[in-house]
Motif scaffolding. Structure first.
Motif, PDB file in Angstrom:
ATOM      1  N   ILE A  18       1.179  -1.264   0.059  1.00  0.00           N
ATOM      2  CA  ILE A  18      -0.003  -0.499  -0.014  1.00  0.00           C
ATOM      3  C   ILE A  18       1.101   1.370  -0.017  1.00  0.00           C
ATOM      4  O   ILE A  18       1.900   1.429   0.850  1.00  0.00           O
ATOM      5  CB  ILE A  18      -0.844  -0.097   0.741  1.00  0.00           C
ATOM      6  CG1 ILE A  18      -2.031  -0.986   1.056  1.00  0.00           C
ATOM      7  CG2 ILE A  18      -2.081   0.975   1.452  1.00  0.00           C
ATOM      8  CD1 ILE A  18      -2.838  -2.079   2.470  1.00  0.00           C
ATOM      9  N   LYS A  19       0.233   2.015  -1.529  1.00  0.00           N
ATOM     10  CA  LYS A  19       1.590   2.798  -1.486  1.00  0.00           C
ATOM     11  C   LYS A  19       1.575   4.077   0.201  1.00  0.00           C
ATOM     12  O   LYS A  19       0.378   4.332   0.749  1.00  0.00           O
ATOM     13  CB  LYS A  19       1.077   3.715  -2.586  1.00  0.00           C
ATOM     14  CG  LYS A  19       2.091   3.783  -3.441  1.00  0.00           C
ATOM     15  CD  LYS A  19       1.551   4.783  -5.005  1.00  0.00           C
ATOM     16  CE  LYS A  19       2.641   5.075  -6.078  1.00  0.00           C
ATOM     17  NZ  LYS A  19       2.248   6.267  -6.428  1.00  0.00           N
ATOM     18  N   GLY A  20       3.123   4.145   0.554  1.00  0.00           N
ATOM     19  CA  GLY A  20       2.506   6.194   1.385  1.00  0.00           C
ATOM     20  C   GLY A  20       2.874   4.989   3.082  1.00  0.00           C
ATOM     21  O   GLY A  20       2.674   5.604   3.866  1.00  0.00           O
ATOM     22  N   TYR A  21       2.328   3.721   2.534  1.00  0.00           N
ATOM     23  CA  TYR A  21       2.744   2.935   4.165  1.00  0.00           C
ATOM     24  C   TYR A  21       3.859   1.845   4.222  1.00  0.00           C
ATOM     25  O   TYR A  21       3.978   1.293   3.435  1.00  0.00           O
ATOM     26  CB  TYR A  21       1.146   2.267   3.968  1.00  0.00           C
ATOM     27  CG  TYR A  21       0.882   0.709   5.029  1.00  0.00           C
ATOM     28  CD1 TYR A  21       1.452  -0.547   5.625  1.00  0.00           C
ATOM     29  CD2 TYR A  21       0.415   1.814   5.896  1.00  0.00           C
ATOM     30  CE1 TYR A  21       0.789  -0.762   6.509  1.00  0.00           C
ATOM     31  CE2 TYR A  21      -0.141   1.427   7.240  1.00  0.00           C
ATOM     32  CZ  TYR A  21       0.422  -0.375   7.075  1.00  0.00           C
ATOM     33  OH  TYR A  21      -0.417  -1.106   8.562  1.00  0.00           O
ATOM     34  N   PRO A  22       4.958   2.686   4.905  1.00  0.00           N
ATOM     35  CA  PRO A  22       6.417   2.588   4.809  1.00  0.00           C
ATOM     36  C   PRO A  22       6.673   1.318   5.908  1.00  0.00           C
ATOM     37  O   PRO A  22       7.424   1.066   6.516  1.00  0.00           O
ATOM     38  CB  PRO A  22       7.098   3.542   4.795  1.00  0.00           C
ATOM     39  CG  PRO A  22       6.230   4.223   5.939  1.00  0.00           C
ATOM     40  CD  PRO A  22       4.894   4.199   5.317  1.00  0.00           C
ATOM     41  N   HIS A  23       5.776   0.136   6.042  1.00  0.00           N
ATOM     42  CA  HIS A  23       5.900  -0.607   7.133  1.00  0.00           C
ATOM     43  C   HIS A  23       5.513  -2.075   6.614  1.00  0.00           C
ATOM     44  O   HIS A  23       5.423  -2.382   4.958  1.00  0.00           O
ATOM     45  CB  HIS A  23       5.101  -0.611   8.139  1.00  0.00           C
ATOM     46  CG  HIS A  23       4.906   0.766   8.885  1.00  0.00           C
ATOM     47  ND1 HIS A  23       5.992   0.707   9.383  1.00  0.00           N
ATOM     48  CD2 HIS A  23       3.702   1.562   8.848  1.00  0.00           C
ATOM     49  CE1 HIS A  23       5.982   2.116   9.895  1.00  0.00           C
ATOM     50  NE2 HIS A  23       4.917   2.476   9.925  1.00  0.00           N
ATOM     51  N   ALA A  24       5.554  -3.125   7.880  1.00  0.00           N
ATOM     52  CA  ALA A  24       5.307  -5.039   7.054  1.00  0.00           C
ATOM     53  C   ALA A  24       4.007  -4.672   6.399  1.00  0.00           C
ATOM     54  O   ALA A  24       3.656  -4.349   6.976  1.00  0.00           O
ATOM     55  CB  ALA A  24       5.634  -5.399   8.248  1.00  0.00           C
ATOM     56  N   SER A  25       4.495  -5.802   5.498  1.00  0.00           N
ATOM     57  CA  SER A  25       2.184  -5.698   4.540  1.00  0.00           C
ATOM     58  C   SER A  25       1.797  -6.877   6.128  1.00  0.00           C
ATOM     59  O   SER A  25       2.629  -7.091   7.146  1.00  0.00           O
ATOM     60  CB  SER A  25       3.041  -7.371   3.874  1.00  0.00           C
ATOM     61  OG  SER A  25       2.943  -8.528   4.866  1.00  0.00           O
TER      62      SER A  25
END
Lengths: 176, 176
Positions: A18-25
């Motif tokens: 998910i764009k702009g979601y700089p984390h683990a899935s």
């Protein structure tokens, strides 16, 4: 009744799409949380978690459609950015383990996730491989492939697939 | 870090197919031993094992080819013998758990193993299903089917398939 060597669990983790979601899935954190809650429980000294993140070399092709590469440095920048993202992802899980007090190791490999995961299983011989899954239907699977199905068939160790909870599925179920 | 409720692991167990070997199948004992050694370890109070044995109604058709059924009592005798065998199988695993000091339950159902196992998962909602597997090649699988593959696809909980160790495979790999 459990040897003195801890049970080594390899957890394959990926970045969120998910764009702009700089984390683990979502599926990676789900797989991790499930492993801690249902398998490790309070027996933190009995287990060691091994986090493997496989980066697809052209994973960011879509994001970079509008990018202009004008010099060797531009490519180095992309590679640097990928590296930073990968390290950030592993840091998330290593920090979690540190809080819980469970031993862990983590590393990054490049390539086709399903093939690299199975190759790493052959190399490090974990007791168990845990893979998150988006739990897609057959129609969606045709287009995105599933790493988990491949690993269940080909990995040379027992494999648990943890499906994403229905209430955590994003609007587009292919996202994670 | 582990709720107070124990992790409930459903273990599907079957009788050995080897004639005159009145015990649990090699893959069932392998799946049980692996679960204790790698998952439960010393944390016996953190887990509860649930043993399900599914009896196929005409499983003993081959053994009974030469039998003569002359009265209703003959059929009752067959049913009685099946029941005794099933109970004997469960007793083996319950005794093991008792020795180790881990809580357990066990029961018998009749029907197609793969379908009954998935139905029982829906009914009792275990945290994890463990299924032993003979680890047959694709050619052998066509003829004997595999319960584990079906469960991995259809069971509504995480599933671990424990393949039989190579050094435990009988002369005819379809035997178990």
């Amino acid at each position: 009744m459990g040897s003195s060597e801890p049970t080594r669990i390899l957890v394959a983790v990926s970045e969120s799409t998910i764009k702009g979601y700089p984390h683990a899935s979502i599926s990676s954190t789900g797989a991790f949380d499930w492993t801690i809650e249902k398998i490790v429980r309070s027996n933190t000294s009995g287990f060691k978690l091994l986090f493997l993140h496989v980066q697809v070399p052209d994973e960011d092709g879509f994001d970079d459609m509008d990018s202009i590469y004008a010099s060797p440095k531009d490519f180095r920048n992309v590679r640097h950015r990928d590296k930073v993202r990968g390290i950030h992802l592993l840091e998330y899980f290593v920090n979690k383990c540190h809080e819980i007090g469970i031993a862990c190791e983590s590393w990054i490999k490049k390539g086709d996730p399903k093939e690299v995961i199975c190759r790493e299983v052959q190399r490090i011989h974990p007791d168990l491989l845990v893979v998150g899954s988006r739990g897609l239907g057959p129609f969606q699977r045709v287009f995105v492939g599933t790493v988990s199905e491949f690993c269940v068939k080909h990995a040379e160790c027992p494999v648990i697939t943890i499906k994403r909870r229905a209430d955590e599925t994003p609007e587009d179920p292919v996202d994670d």
